[in-house]
Scaffold this active site. Structure first.
Site, mmCIF file in Angstrom:
data_model
loop_
_atom_site.group_PDB
_atom_site.id
_atom_site.type_symbol
_atom_site.label_atom_id
_atom_site.label_comp_id
_atom_site.label_asym_id
_atom_site.label_seq_id
_atom_site.Cartn_x
_atom_site.Cartn_y
_atom_site.Cartn_z
ATOM 1 N N GLU A 26 0.863 -1.183 0.000
ATOM 2 C CA GLU A 26 0.000 0.000 0.000
ATOM 3 C C GLU A 26 0.900 1.234 0.000
ATOM 4 O O GLU A 26 1.207 1.764 -1.030
ATOM 5 C CB GLU A 26 -0.949 -0.006 1.206
ATOM 6 C CG GLU A 26 -2.003 -1.104 1.077
ATOM 7 C CD GLU A 26 -3.243 -0.849 1.911
ATOM 8 O OE1 GLU A 26 -3.774 0.266 1.877
ATOM 9 O OE2 GLU A 26 -3.670 -1.809 2.589
ATOM 10 N N GLU B 36 -1.396 -0.656 13.483
ATOM 11 C CA GLU B 36 -2.637 -0.436 12.729
ATOM 12 C C GLU B 36 -3.868 -0.810 13.565
ATOM 13 O O GLU B 36 -4.845 -0.069 13.606
ATOM 14 C CB GLU B 36 -2.605 -1.293 11.467
ATOM 15 C CG GLU B 36 -3.863 -1.193 10.625
ATOM 16 C CD GLU B 36 -3.680 -1.821 9.261
ATOM 17 O OE1 GLU B 36 -2.810 -2.698 9.107
ATOM 18 O OE2 GLU B 36 -4.412 -1.426 8.335
#
Ligand code: BGC
Length: 747
Positions: free
Chosen positions: A339, A629
């Site tokens: 990402e 995260e």
């Protein structure tokens, strides 16, 4: 001059390999000044007469390349000789390589190309320009593979061959002077351990999760090979673990020349704490040969913080490194997996904290510029990722797209730059206009595919989206963004009556649709589109959640008299969940602020000090060196949250520092007189920290708030720069208006 240059590429497509563009020229007259300007589709490394130019790496940075690309400027006057060579190595970088999940390569450009010009001013006043054209030569490069996600292969034995003359290519992008900061090499970290894992693999630990790369200095037999892989964590058995990098190979292949070699990637970067020596030419590993180099945008550090609690100090350290790791030319979600994208929601959530830690104005100015460009292509829509990078662009989601309003306003509060706010106002309005004309209800945002309260804990274990109604979140953010347009318009002296009316209507519609007797309604019909593979979206419909109440209170969607009951309900929900929060990306940044603002600073502190999952200190007590995260990226049983979405370097939850700095230490800018020209200082001390010393080197000087306990008495010390007005409120309620100077209070 710029107009003399054309875009050039290799005569043969070099695929994943880098190539080098070269131009030789002679000079006969004496030179007063020579300036090289260069850019690339790809990332490039400029050299002049063999000298590496500038301190920047990964130039030209990442923009919406199809529309604009930045150029960098290098003064080469001192390097000029009679015979000169400009040499520009270029790799695929973000523009050409594999970017944005799987197999999305060549999204911005078909092949590596460069654009450069050298302006020379002679002492006799005449000028000349050496610019990219088809007379430049193109050579192969020792970097035979380079990919942002997959790493780099450097072959020091590779024969460098002439590929031929450069070929002119058509690139329609605007070539603009650099807006953002340089990306530079920052800290250099020595290994802290060489580990032989239970599987017998050799792993080097640098002690810090980070973004950058590892440099190896080595002399090994010609042709011998080093293969490195990156990881952020070891698994519960102590083995090397990189499944969470997903499709990103993050692999370095180095082939030795036989002489003293220094290897590091030139055109890409990695996120890591550990490297595995997957292949290494020697039995013995001399750790002195390895250095990890942190790489990020070169922003000035502005904030500093220390307190009497080492776990909170570690949390602060993790927040700083989370920001450093993810402020690499654009604000990214994470630096390691496939990402590393400019996720707007993450950036929005963390922006206030980011602007305390570092001076992010230029950095954000550049990224918001790309946001405005991408937005204009879609008539007001702001996607989940900027620069838009995917053939199938990310969703249009509340709290992600709202970055278009939230970030410009926060920058204004932090830096007071009206010119910039004026530049951003059309983008802010365009987002709100888009929401307004997008049905089905005129003043509500109902339906759509949102990210919701991303990763919240109240929709069951392991769900991606929390339980709060997406419609409620979306409509609340619609109101909030609208209110920010009004604020920004007023600062700029614009007529925003239309948006004031819109705000009043959205707020009214919100209250009618989502609230009853001063409380959110319990449940809402499901209007979200479901997303295959993310089944938990089906459960998103609740109104009475920590996030919903937090948004209602923080965004002012309730009446004053409704506040006490709402805040009490919020506290009850926290108690019901074992004194912990259930909020995800959307609710977390405001939660502690809302608690303090309604007299529950004790509850805010208890959440801050909580160590059970979900909490900020859970990751700290589990050895984190950056923000994770998920609240529980590493689960209590030692297993991982998942293999497919589990970053250990995701800054979003680091947004809590905005409360630590702004409420616990009590330093906040004042929107009516921004950039800390007038500053609010209202500390909320607590014995759990013992003492706290916070300061910010603002545009108006260094503001500091320090408090400490001696027995039951709290002492306060404030430093106010000359020319700044501080409105101080102590916990007793006593208020002072202070001007430049140092002050001490006790109570
Ligand atoms: C990213 C996030 C992002 C999200 C959208 C993820 O894959 O890493 O941080 O905001 O997608 O919900």
């Amino acid at each position: 001059m710029k107009k003399d240059a054309i875009w050039i590429a290799s005569p043969v497509d070099t695929g994943v390999a880098a190539c080098t563009f070269e131009k030789k020229f002679n000079l006969t007259k004496s030179v007063k000044k020579a300036t090289l300007c260069a850019t690339a589709m790809g990332t490039y490394v400029p050299r002049f007469n063999g000298q590496r130019l500038g301190k920047g790496v990964l130039a030209p940075g990442w923009t919406c390349y199809k529309e604009r690309v930045q150029y960098q400027t290098y003064d080469v006057t001192a390097l000029l000789e009679k015979e000169n060579t400009i040499s520009i190595g270029a790799g695929q970088g973000w523009a050409v390589g594999d970017i944005g999940f799987k197999s999305n390569n060549r999204y911005f450009a078909d092949q590596i190309s460069i654009f450069a010009w050298l302006d020379i001013l002679f002492t006799d006043g005449t000028k000349t320009c050496v610019a990219t054209d088809e007379s430049w030569n193109v050579f192969t490069n020792e970097v035979t593979l380079t990919e942002i996600y997959h790493g780099e292969t450097v072959d020091k034995t590779a024969e460098i061959k002439l590929l031929g003359n450069a070929r002119a290519v058509k690139i329609g992008s605007k070539v603009i002077p650099q807006v953002g900061e340089d990306i530079t090499e920052q800290e250099r970290l020595a290994p802290i351990a060489l580990i032989v894992t239970p599987k017998g693999e050799r792993v080097i630990d640098f002690g810090q999760n980070m973004t950058g790369y590892v440099q190896i200095s080595i002399t090994a037999p010609r042709g011998s090979r080093i293969v490195l892989h990156n990881a952020e964590v070891l698994d519960s058995e102590g083995n090397f673990y990189n499944a969470n990098y997903r499709h990103a190979k993050s692999e370095m292949n180095y082939i030795c020349s036989g002489e003293a070699d220094v290897f590091k990637p030139s055109y890409c970067f990695q996120g890591f704490r550990y490297i595995r020596l997957t292949e290494y030419p020697f039995e013995n590993v001399d750790l002195a040969n390895f250095t990890a180099i942190a790489v990020n945008s070169d922003m000035k550090r502005t904030g500093s913080y220390r307190c009497g609690n080492e776990k909170i100090n570690q949390l602060y350290h993790n927040i700083i490194w989370g920001q450093k790791s993810n402020y690499l030319d654009i604000p990214t979600d994470c630096p390691q997996r496939d990402e590393r994208l400019g996720w707007t929601g993450d950036a929005q959530v963390f922006c206030r904290t980011a602007a305390i830690n570092f001076d992010i104005e230029k950095f954000m100015e550049k990224w918001l510029g790309d946001m405005a460009i991408d937005q204009a292509k879609e008539n007001g829509i702001v996607r989940g990722v900027i620069p838009v990078t995917m053939k199938h662009p990310t969703r249009i989601s509340a709290a992600w797209g709202d970055a278009a309003c939230i970030i410009p306003w926060q920058l204004y509060e932090a830096y007071g730059n009206k010119k910039l706010l004026k530049q951003h106002l059309p983008m802010m309005k365009a987002w709100v206009d888009y929401l307004h004309r997008t049905g089905p209800a005129e003043y509500l945002w109902l339906g759509g595919m949102h990210y919701g309260d991303w990763l919240a804990m109240d929709a069951g274990e392991d769900s991606y989206v929390g339980a709060t109604s997406n419609d409620l979140i979306a409509s609340a953010f619609f109101a909030w963004s609208c209110s920010l347009v009004v604020k920004a318009g007023k600062v700029l002296g614009e007529d925003v009556a239309e948006y004031e009316a819109l705000y009043a209507n959205v707020r009214k519609a919100f209250r009618e649709y989502f609230m009853e007797n001063g409380m959110p309604k319990e449940e809402f019909p499901l209007t979200e589109e479901t997303r295959p593979g993310h089944a938990m979206v089906d459960t998103v419909r609740k109104g009475v959640t920590q996030t919903a109440i937090t948004l209602i209170l923080h965004f002012g969607l309730c009446e004053e008299e409704e506040r006490p009951a709402l805040a009490a309900k919020l506290v009850e929900l926290i108690r019901d969940f074992g004194g912990r929060m259930t909020t995800g990306f959307v609710g977390t940044p405001y939660l502690l602020h809302v608690l303090s603002a309604h007299g529950y600073t004790d509850v805010a502190y208890s959440l801050l000090m909580q160590e059970r999952n979900p909490s900020w200190l859970y990751s700290v007590t589990h050895g984190a060196t950056t923000m994770w995260e998920h609240w529980n990226s590493l689960k209590e049983d030692g297993s991982f949250w998942s293999t497919d979405m589990n970053s250990f370097n995701h800054y979003a939850y680091g947004a809590v520092f905005d409360w630590i700095f702004g409420v616990s230490s009590g330093i906040k800018p004042v929107a009516a007189d921004p950039a800390y020209k007038t500053v609010e200082i209202a500390p909320h001390p607590d014995k759990c920290l013992g003492w706290a010393d916070a300061s910010i080197e603002s545009r108006n000087g260094n503001v500091r708030s320090y408090w400490y306990y001696k027995g039951e008495t709290v002492y306060y010390e404030f430093d106010i720069p000359a020319g700044v007005t501080a409105n101080v409120t102590l916990p007793s309620g006593k208020q002072y208006t202070l001007s430049g100077g140092s002050y001490r209070f006790a109570e």
